[in-house]
Design an enzyme around this catalytic site. Structure first.
Site, PDB file in Angstrom:
ATOM      1  N   TYR A 284      38.789   7.432  44.449  1.00 34.01           N
ATOM      2  CA  TYR A 284      37.725   8.220  44.101  1.00 34.01           C
ATOM      3  C   TYR A 284      38.496   9.835  43.276  1.00 34.01           C
ATOM      4  CZ  TYR A 284      38.771   9.967  48.330  1.00 34.01           C
ATOM      5  OH  TYR A 284      38.729  10.869  49.406  1.00 34.01           O
ATOM      6  N   CYS A 285      38.044  10.392  42.684  1.00 35.06           N
ATOM      7  CA  CYS A 285      38.879  12.096  42.559  1.00 35.06           C
ATOM      8  C   CYS A 285      37.462  12.593  41.330  1.00 35.06           C
ATOM      9  CB  CYS A 285      39.234  11.883  40.740  1.00 35.06           C
ATOM     10  SG  CYS A 285      38.707  11.039  39.767  1.00 35.06           S
ATOM     11  N   THR A 286      37.541  13.856  41.509  1.00 36.05           N
ATOM     12  CA  THR A 286      36.625  14.860  41.083  1.00 36.05           C
ATOM     13  C   THR A 286      35.536  14.687  40.420  1.00 36.05           C
ATOM     14  OG1 THR A 286      38.237  17.032  41.413  1.00 36.05           O
ATOM     15  CG2 THR A 286      36.303  17.685  40.693  1.00 36.05           C
ATOM     16  N   GLY A 288      35.764  11.550  38.108  1.00 36.97           N
ATOM     17  CA  GLY A 288      36.071  10.143  37.573  1.00 36.97           C
ATOM     18  C   GLY A 288      36.791   9.595  36.334  1.00 36.97           C
ATOM     19  N   ILE A 314      33.023  12.376  42.492  1.00 34.93           N
ATOM     20  CA  ILE A 314      32.503  13.376  43.489  1.00 34.93           C
ATOM     21  C   ILE A 314      30.832  14.165  43.054  1.00 34.93           C
ATOM     22  CG2 ILE A 314      32.878  14.682  45.618  1.00 34.93           C
ATOM     23  CD1 ILE A 314      36.441  13.563  45.760  1.00 34.93           C
TER      24      ILE A 314
END
Length: 423
Positions: A284-286, A288, A314
């Protein structure tokens, strides 16, 4: 280029293959970071001379062979983008600059034959709508975060959705409270990559990314992982953001690499392959976008059992599960530094250790490190990221106007390994 050439000239050719070293100023350096720091600190004037010479040589080539150059932004004619600029004659200037605002975060991978045309269109569109922010354009697509009034951002979304090259939906835009004041200016530029991983997009393409999981499915996977607790040794919940992002907010029981930039992520994977071997990875990241290239790189190593990524990042997860398994703040790359959906504070003040998660820039000029310093500690003068910067900051607060030529290193950067080993 000049810096790299200078460093390469100091490399010893007699060393065993795979164990390079560099000799300079009667010193031997065995690490890339060590020789880089030495050259940056000791040979700055020589590098500048080499750079100037290289610049003049390239400029001469441009003047002699203009027909061989790729089209640039200056070659784009207004007629190329005029049909993509919406008519806003019915919108008042007050609606564009005053009232409730927000910040948009989005990306779209697609093939762009002439990114300079898209760059010119984006710049004209954002300026017309009084938007600020950052937009990266490349042959592989577009990545942007812009702020403005609700009216202006609505028009911007409509313009993006109606553009013939982008096959986007409204759900592709992540929205948070904010506005044009969240950014200092507008920057729209053409780059090699729309997310700076440092790997040629033609070599590691977003087309080979991991399996996308909707927030609901990702939530179920994390729930199952947490239910197993310490008994689960076949799944890794991987945060592929930078350390200062995961420090103030992350998923419960995740692996958060201690890396400073996303361009370090490929090396992190290479040096920790055993960690991922035969494992199912949930990334996951901020928003995508980093997972698109990051998961593709991890997949290219062919060591994982499965690689999944959180679709929409997220941002989209918190829209669906504000009190889910992500706790703390969400770091954002603008003047806000973070946004929140829950009240948890998972980080602490750098000086006194009390719970604190509001970032501010180090008070020492030319240091770009972020620091967590609570109000009480700031009142006591603890406003720098480390003791070295705190000492440097004293003369400046007394009125010194002497400024260094470049960003300086400090304890925060010196003591942090470029690529941590988590095996």
């Amino acid at each position: 280029m000049s810096f790299a050439a200078f460093v390469a000239s100091k490399r010893e050719a007699t060393q065993e293959e795979g164990k390079p070293c560099w000799c300079c100023c009667v010193q031997t350096f065995k690490e890339h970071s060590a020789i880089h720091k030495h050259v940056a600190r000791t040979h700055d004037s020589e590098i500048k001379q080499l750079t100037q010479a290289a610049y003049e040589h390239m400029l001469k080539q441009l003047e002699e062979e203009p027909e061989t150059q790729q089209p640039s932004e200056r070659d784009v004619k207004p007629m190329d983008i005029s049909t993509w600029i919406p008519d806003i004659s019915h919108i008042s200037e007050e609606q564009l600059q005053k009232g409730l605002g927000r910040v948009l975060l989005y990306y779209c991978y697609c093939q762009l034959e002439n990114p300079h045309v898209i760059c010119a269109w984006q710049k004209a569109l954002c300026e017309k709508l009084r938007l600020t922010g950052k937009v990266r354009v490349a042959t592989e697509g577009i990545n942007g975060t812009v702020g403005g009034t609700n009216v202006a951002t609505d028009i911007y979304i409509d313009a993006m959705l109606s553009h013939p090259l982008f096959k986007m939906n409204k759900e592709d835009f992540k929205i948070s409270d904010g506005g044009a004041e969240c950014f200092t200016d507008l920057r729209v530029r053409v780059y090699k990559e729309i997310v700076p991983m440092g790997v040629d997009p033609d070599v590691i393409s977003y087309r080979h990314a991991g399996v996308h999981l909707e927030p609901e499915r990702f939530h179920e996977e994390v729930e199952a992982l947490l239910a197993k607790g310490n008994l689960c040794n076949d799944t890794i919940l991987l945060d592929c953001r930078n350390f200062y992002e995961s420090k103030i907010g992350q998923f419960t029981h995740c692996l958060a690499p201690d890396i400073r930039k996303f361009s370090y992520f490929p090396d992190y994977v290479d040096q920790n392959l055993d960690l991922f071997r035969d494992k199912k990875v949930l990334m996951y990241c901020t928003g995508g976008i980093r997972c698109e290239r990051g998961s593709a790189y991890l997949c290219s190593k062919d060591v994982c059992k499965e690689v999944y990524q959180l679709k929409g990042g997220i941002h989209k997860y918190l829209e669906r599960f504000p009190d889910g398994f992500y706790r703390g703040k969400l770091f954002v790359f603008d003047e806000r530094y973070s946004i929140s959906s829950n009240s948890d504070v998972i980080s602490d003040c750098r000086y006194c250790g009390c719970p604190w998660d509001h970032y501010q820039l180090c008070s020492t000029q030319f240091c770009c490190q972020l620091v967590l310093s609570c109000p009480r500690c700031r009142q006591e003068g603890h406003t720098a990221c480390c003791p070295t910067c705190q000492t440097k900051g004293q003369p400046q607060r007394e009125g010194s106007s002497v400024a260094p030529q470049h960003k300086e290193e400090c304890e925060c950067t010196d003591r942090r390994p470029r690529i941590p080993q988590d095996v």
